[in-house]
Enzyme design. Structure first.
Site: not given
Length: 305
Positions: A201, A255, A186, A156, A197, A199, A221, A82
């Site tokens: 998730l 990225q 955080d 994403n 689906t 990070y 968090a 992916d």
């Protein structure tokens, strides 16, 4: 603007196929060369993405930049995971070149065709028989002292988080110009349905079906348990201001990134650009979820109790 669509019909066959590979993977040269030869035997022309060609030494085919692929290719076949597809998708955004994801390694949510199945499904797909999904992109800019200093697309997610190992970030979040909350955490994820689906998730966010066009905000968090994920409409504009942070950054699909200072604002909205993913006829998103997330509700391969 309408929601991302999923369609299935017989269309005009593709003529020129671009191959993109995760060229950092050892041994990918063989599968790429075999795939290129197979596509040629199937009657299509083959070009390679330039970095893939240079890194693998497969120089017997025209090597094109992403911009050139956008002008000259009809479809791109991505061999990798992916992450590989995310990278080329952003580069081809706006060029109307659909993507076919072939997995080399573990099954992906977008690279959903196993390598061992590619020769059984690719002829039909290149011949115009496939299911198509349009996925939205996010566009984001970082504003410092009222001037944009960085911008990027994301398929994403856009993630604002602390870069160091100590301390939280304090963020002031607004939607469509209306103040929503201050958050100590955080970080914060602004995700598409595609990214739900990823990070998002793992941070406790909901799974959104890829044909949904909403955005989801997912705290990472949070200091307060009352800071929960929230799904927003597709046209929402999210503004995240860095109130305090020792060492913060913003990442785009994990990225590309840029460092942040207190007072910086990150503005995230839906892009006018989209990408199109192609799947074999009969593609089942829920089967992909079941395999990736190990939802072992059924003890047999044929889905019977």
């Amino acid at each position: 603007m309408s929601a991302p669509q999923k369609t299935s019909a017989l269309r005009t066959p593709f003529k020129t196929v671009a191959l993109v590979g995760r060229y950092s993977t050892a041994g990918i040269e063989g599968p790429l060369e075999e795939l290129a030869s197979y596509i040629l035997r199937n009657g299509q022309d083959v070009v390679f993405e330039r970095e893939t060609s240079l890194a693998t030494g497969l120089t017997g085919y025209p090597a094109l930049t992403a911009e050139e692929i956008g002008r000259e290719a009809d479809v791109a076949v991505v061999l990798g995971g992916d992450g590989t597809l995310l990278g080329i998708a952003r580069q081809l955004a706006g060029h109307n070149v659909p993507l076919i994801g072939v997995n080399h390694g573990r099954l992906g949510f977008m690279t959903d065709i196993p390598l061992e199945d590619v020769q059984s499904v690719l002829p039909d797909m290149l011949g115009g028989r496939y299911e198509a999904e349009t996925r939205l992109l996010l566009e984001s800019s970082v504003v410092r002292d009222d001037s944009p200093i960085f911008s990027a697309l994301a398929l994403n997610d856009v993630v604002v988080n602390r870069s160091g190992i100590s301390g939280m970030v304090e963020l002031a979040v607004s939607v469509d110009g209306y103040f929503m909350y201050n958050q100590r955490s955080d970080g914060l994820i602004v995700s598409t349905a595609t990214g739900s689906t990823a990070y998002a998730l793992s941070a406790g966010g909901p799974i959104l079906h890829p044909t949904l066009s909403g955005l989801v905000l997912v705290p990472i968090a949070p200091h307060s348990l009352s800071n929960r994920p929230i799904v927003l409409p597709q046209e929402a504009e999210v503004t995240i201001e860095v109130a305090t942070a020792r060492d913060a950054s913003v990442n785009f699909d994990m990225q590309s990134l840029t460092s942040l200072l207190p007072g910086d604002r990150i503005v995230v909205r839906r892009s006018k650009k989209t990408i199109q993913l192609l799947h074999p006829v009969g593609y089942n998103y829920y089967a992909t979820l079941r395999k990736k997330l190990h939802w072992h509700e059924y003890p047999t391969e044929d889905n019977r109790l």
